[in-house]
Design a protein around this motif. Structure first.
Motif, PDB file in Angstrom:
ATOM      1  N   THR A 154       0.801  -1.223   0.000  1.00 25.89           N
ATOM      2  CA  THR A 154       0.000   0.000   0.000  1.00 25.89           C
ATOM      3  C   THR A 154       0.834   1.273   0.000  1.00 25.89           C
ATOM      4  OG1 THR A 154      -0.231  -0.064   2.408  1.00 25.89           O
ATOM      5  CG2 THR A 154      -2.024  -1.016   1.098  1.00 25.89           C
ATOM      6  N   LEU A 155       1.966   1.305   0.701  1.00 25.03           N
ATOM      7  CA  LEU A 155       2.718   2.554   0.782  1.00 25.03           C
ATOM      8  C   LEU A 155       3.215   3.043  -0.580  1.00 25.03           C
ATOM      9  CD1 LEU A 155       4.639   2.542   4.164  1.00 25.03           C
ATOM     10  CD2 LEU A 155       2.611   3.831   3.505  1.00 25.03           C
ATOM     11  N   PRO A 156       3.789   2.178  -1.435  1.00 26.85           N
ATOM     12  CA  PRO A 156       4.195   2.681  -2.753  1.00 26.85           C
ATOM     13  C   PRO A 156       3.003   3.166  -3.590  1.00 26.85           C
ATOM     14  CG  PRO A 156       5.304   0.607  -2.290  1.00 26.85           C
ATOM     15  CD  PRO A 156       4.269   0.803  -1.218  1.00 26.85           C
ATOM     16  N   ALA A 157       1.898   2.448  -3.541  1.00 25.86           N
ATOM     17  CA  ALA A 157       0.702   2.859  -4.291  1.00 25.86           C
ATOM     18  C   ALA A 157       0.152   4.164  -3.733  1.00 25.86           C
ATOM     19  CB  ALA A 157      -0.356   1.765  -4.239  1.00 25.86           C
ATOM     20  N   LEU A 158       0.163   4.294  -2.423  1.00 27.27           N
ATOM     21  CA  LEU A 158      -0.341   5.500  -1.785  1.00 27.27           C
ATOM     22  C   LEU A 158       0.531   6.707  -2.125  1.00 27.27           C
ATOM     23  CD1 LEU A 158      -2.236   6.933   0.231  1.00 27.27           C
ATOM     24  CD2 LEU A 158      -0.559   6.336   1.998  1.00 27.27           C
ATOM     25  N   THR A 159       1.837   6.534  -2.069  1.00 25.68           N
ATOM     26  CA  THR A 159       2.746   7.652  -2.313  1.00 25.68           C
ATOM     27  C   THR A 159       2.528   8.243  -3.698  1.00 25.68           C
ATOM     28  OG1 THR A 159       4.353   6.734  -0.765  1.00 25.68           O
ATOM     29  CG2 THR A 159       5.172   8.344  -2.351  1.00 25.68           C
ATOM     30  N   ALA A 160       2.396   7.407  -4.702  1.00 24.43           N
ATOM     31  CA  ALA A 160       2.145   7.901  -6.065  1.00 24.43           C
ATOM     32  C   ALA A 160       0.820   8.663  -6.123  1.00 24.43           C
ATOM     33  CB  ALA A 160       2.139   6.734  -7.047  1.00 24.43           C
ATOM     34  N   ARG A 161      -0.208   8.132  -5.495  1.00 31.53           N
ATOM     35  CA  ARG A 161      -1.514   8.806  -5.482  1.00 31.53           C
ATOM     36  C   ARG A 161      -1.450  10.135  -4.737  1.00 31.53           C
ATOM     37  NH1 ARG A 161      -3.699   3.126  -4.659  1.00 31.53           N
ATOM     38  NH2 ARG A 161      -4.741   2.688  -6.619  1.00 31.53           N
ATOM     39  N   LEU A 162      -0.703  10.163  -3.638  1.00 34.48           N
ATOM     40  CA  LEU A 162      -0.607  11.393  -2.856  1.00 34.48           C
ATOM     41  C   LEU A 162       0.096  12.511  -3.615  1.00 34.48           C
ATOM     42  CD1 LEU A 162       0.131  10.067   0.738  1.00 34.48           C
ATOM     43  CD2 LEU A 162      -1.938  11.206  -0.056  1.00 34.48           C
ATOM     44  N   HIS A 163       1.126  12.157  -4.390  1.00 37.52           N
ATOM     45  CA  HIS A 163       1.805  13.180  -5.194  1.00 37.52           C
ATOM     46  C   HIS A 163       0.834  13.798  -6.201  1.00 37.52           C
ATOM     47  CE1 HIS A 163       5.896  13.145  -3.740  1.00 37.52           C
ATOM     48  NE2 HIS A 163       5.854  11.835  -3.682  1.00 37.52           N
ATOM     49  N   THR A 164       0.033  12.973  -6.841  1.00 38.80           N
ATOM     50  CA  THR A 164      -0.973  13.480  -7.783  1.00 38.80           C
ATOM     51  C   THR A 164      -2.013  14.311  -7.040  1.00 38.80           C
ATOM     52  OG1 THR A 164      -0.648  11.586  -9.230  1.00 38.80           O
ATOM     53  CG2 THR A 164      -2.713  12.798  -9.488  1.00 38.80           C
ATOM     54  N   PHE A 165      -2.456  13.820  -5.905  1.00 34.69           N
ATOM     55  CA  PHE A 165      -3.449  14.500  -5.081  1.00 34.69           C
ATOM     56  C   PHE A 165      -2.939  15.871  -4.643  1.00 34.69           C
ATOM     57  CE2 PHE A 165      -6.249  13.701  -1.039  1.00 34.69           C
ATOM     58  CZ  PHE A 165      -7.269  14.464  -1.564  1.00 34.69           C
ATOM     59  N   MET A 166      -1.649  15.952  -4.273  1.00 35.59           N
ATOM     60  CA  MET A 166      -1.071  17.240  -3.855  1.00 35.59           C
ATOM     61  C   MET A 166      -1.106  18.253  -4.989  1.00 35.59           C
ATOM     62  SD  MET A 166       2.083  16.663  -1.258  1.00 35.59           S
ATOM     63  CE  MET A 166       2.417  18.412  -1.274  1.00 35.59           C
ATOM     64  N   ASN A 167      -0.916  17.785  -6.213  1.00 36.02           N
ATOM     65  CA  ASN A 167      -0.968  18.694  -7.360  1.00 36.02           C
ATOM     66  C   ASN A 167      -2.381  19.231  -7.591  1.00 36.02           C
ATOM     67  OD1 ASN A 167       1.769  18.389  -7.842  1.00 36.02           O
ATOM     68  ND2 ASN A 167       1.455  16.673  -9.231  1.00 36.02           N
ATOM     69  N   GLU A 168      -3.390  18.507  -7.126  1.00 34.97           N
ATOM     70  CA  GLU A 168      -4.787  18.915  -7.291  1.00 34.97           C
ATOM     71  C   GLU A 168      -5.267  19.813  -6.151  1.00 34.97           C
ATOM     72  OE1 GLU A 168      -6.763  15.155  -7.284  1.00 34.97           O
ATOM     73  OE2 GLU A 168      -5.966  14.572  -9.232  1.00 34.97           O
ATOM     74  N   GLN A 169      -4.591  19.777  -5.017  1.00 31.87           N
ATOM     75  CA  GLN A 169      -5.030  20.517  -3.824  1.00 31.87           C
ATOM     76  C   GLN A 169      -4.003  21.597  -3.508  1.00 31.87           C
ATOM     77  OE1 GLN A 169      -8.050  19.793  -2.551  1.00 31.87           O
ATOM     78  NE2 GLN A 169      -8.150  18.233  -4.126  1.00 31.87           N
ATOM     79  N   PRO A 170      -4.391  22.846  -3.545  1.00 35.37           N
ATOM     80  CA  PRO A 170      -3.431  23.924  -3.301  1.00 35.37           C
ATOM     81  C   PRO A 170      -2.855  23.902  -1.883  1.00 35.37           C
ATOM     82  CG  PRO A 170      -5.556  24.783  -4.081  1.00 35.37           C
ATOM     83  CD  PRO A 170      -5.727  23.328  -3.830  1.00 35.37           C
ATOM     84  N   GLN A 171      -1.546  24.174  -1.779  1.00 36.08           N
ATOM     85  CA  GLN A 171      -0.928  24.355  -0.471  1.00 36.08           C
ATOM     86  C   GLN A 171      -1.605  25.544   0.201  1.00 36.08           C
ATOM     87  OE1 GLN A 171       1.128  22.603   1.225  1.00 36.08           O
ATOM     88  NE2 GLN A 171       1.758  21.139  -0.319  1.00 36.08           N
ATOM     89  N   GLY A 172      -1.710  25.484   1.502  1.00 34.25           N
ATOM     90  CA  GLY A 172      -2.359  26.555   2.237  1.00 34.25           C
ATOM     91  C   GLY A 172      -3.848  26.318   2.434  1.00 34.25           C
ATOM     92  N   THR A 173      -4.390  25.279   1.786  1.00 35.11           N
ATOM     93  CA  THR A 173      -5.773  24.881   2.047  1.00 35.11           C
ATOM     94  C   THR A 173      -5.731  23.724   3.035  1.00 35.11           C
ATOM     95  OG1 THR A 173      -5.854  23.232   0.276  1.00 35.11           O
ATOM     96  CG2 THR A 173      -6.472  25.496  -0.302  1.00 35.11           C
ATOM     97  N   ASP A 174      -6.849  23.498   3.717  1.00 37.54           N
ATOM     98  CA  ASP A 174      -6.867  22.395   4.682  1.00 37.54           C
ATOM     99  C   ASP A 174      -6.471  21.075   4.025  1.00 37.54           C
ATOM    100  OD1 ASP A 174      -7.627  24.105   6.708  1.00 37.54           O
ATOM    101  OD2 ASP A 174      -9.717  23.463   6.738  1.00 37.54           O
ATOM    102  N   ILE A 175      -7.179  20.682   2.977  1.00 39.95           N
ATOM    103  CA  ILE A 175      -6.912  19.388   2.343  1.00 39.95           C
ATOM    104  C   ILE A 175      -5.481  19.344   1.812  1.00 39.95           C
ATOM    105  CG2 ILE A 175      -7.543  17.828   0.446  1.00 39.95           C
ATOM    106  CD1 ILE A 175      -9.627  17.689   2.549  1.00 39.95           C
ATOM    107  N   GLY A 176      -5.021  20.423   1.182  1.00 43.14           N
ATOM    108  CA  GLY A 176      -3.654  20.458   0.658  1.00 43.14           C
ATOM    109  C   GLY A 176      -2.616  20.247   1.745  1.00 43.14           C
ATOM    110  N   ASP A 177      -2.786  20.925   2.875  1.00 43.27           N
ATOM    111  CA  ASP A 177      -1.846  20.766   3.984  1.00 43.27           C
ATOM    112  C   ASP A 177      -1.934  19.377   4.607  1.00 43.27           C
ATOM    113  OD1 ASP A 177      -1.014  23.357   3.557  1.00 43.27           O
ATOM    114  OD2 ASP A 177      -2.090  24.189   5.273  1.00 43.27           O
ATOM    115  N   TYR A 178      -3.137  18.839   4.702  1.00 47.24           N
ATOM    116  CA  TYR A 178      -3.303  17.502   5.280  1.00 47.24           C
ATOM    117  C   TYR A 178      -2.679  16.440   4.383  1.00 47.24           C
ATOM    118  CZ  TYR A 178      -7.022  19.947   7.895  1.00 47.24           C
ATOM    119  OH  TYR A 178      -7.749  20.824   8.656  1.00 47.24           O
TER     120      TYR A 178
END
Length: 119
Positions: free
Chosen positions: A33-57
């Motif tokens: 799960t960790l390798p699959a999650l890490t790839a998804r999280l990088h994509t997710f971070m690109n979709e969620q702006p830093q400084g927003t709750d979801i982006g920071d989480y």
């Protein structure tokens, strides 16, 4: 553990549920799960702006997925000082991380349970 099955739902879920799925995956990590999650999280971070709750989480969950105590501790200190109720500094890093993750998911979950306008 059913974490890999939960991550299979990733593409069908809203950002808040994705964050909850990611939280489960870092709390109950597996070699799969960790390798699959890490790839998804990088994509997710690109979709969620830093400084927003979801982006920071998402950024915090990505740090947790790296399983590096020094990075995790730095992220905990930064986020706790800025937004959250911290834990006693003598508590182990993992416990502090889970405490902060719990606060984040509780806040996101509260947003999911509020009635929407017009309903």
């Amino acid at each position: 553990m059913h974490t890999p099955d939960l991550l299979a739902r990733w593409s069908a879920e809203c950002p808040a549920v994705r964050l909850a799925l990611a939280g489960l995956a870092v709390v109950f990590p597996t070699d799969r799960t960790l390798p699959a999650l890490t790839a998804r999280l990088h994509t997710f971070m690109n979709e969620q702006p830093q400084g927003t709750d979801i982006g920071d989480y998402v950024g915090f969950v990505l740090v947790l997925a790296a399983q590096d105590d020094s990075q995790t501790l730095a992220a905990i200190e930064k986020l706790s000082d800025a937004y959250w109720t911290g834990t006693t500094r003598g508590v182990p890093t993992r416990v502090r991380a889970l405490h902060l993750l719990d606060q984040m998911l509780t806040k996101v979950g509260a947003g999911l349970t509020r009635p929407r306008a017009g309903q």
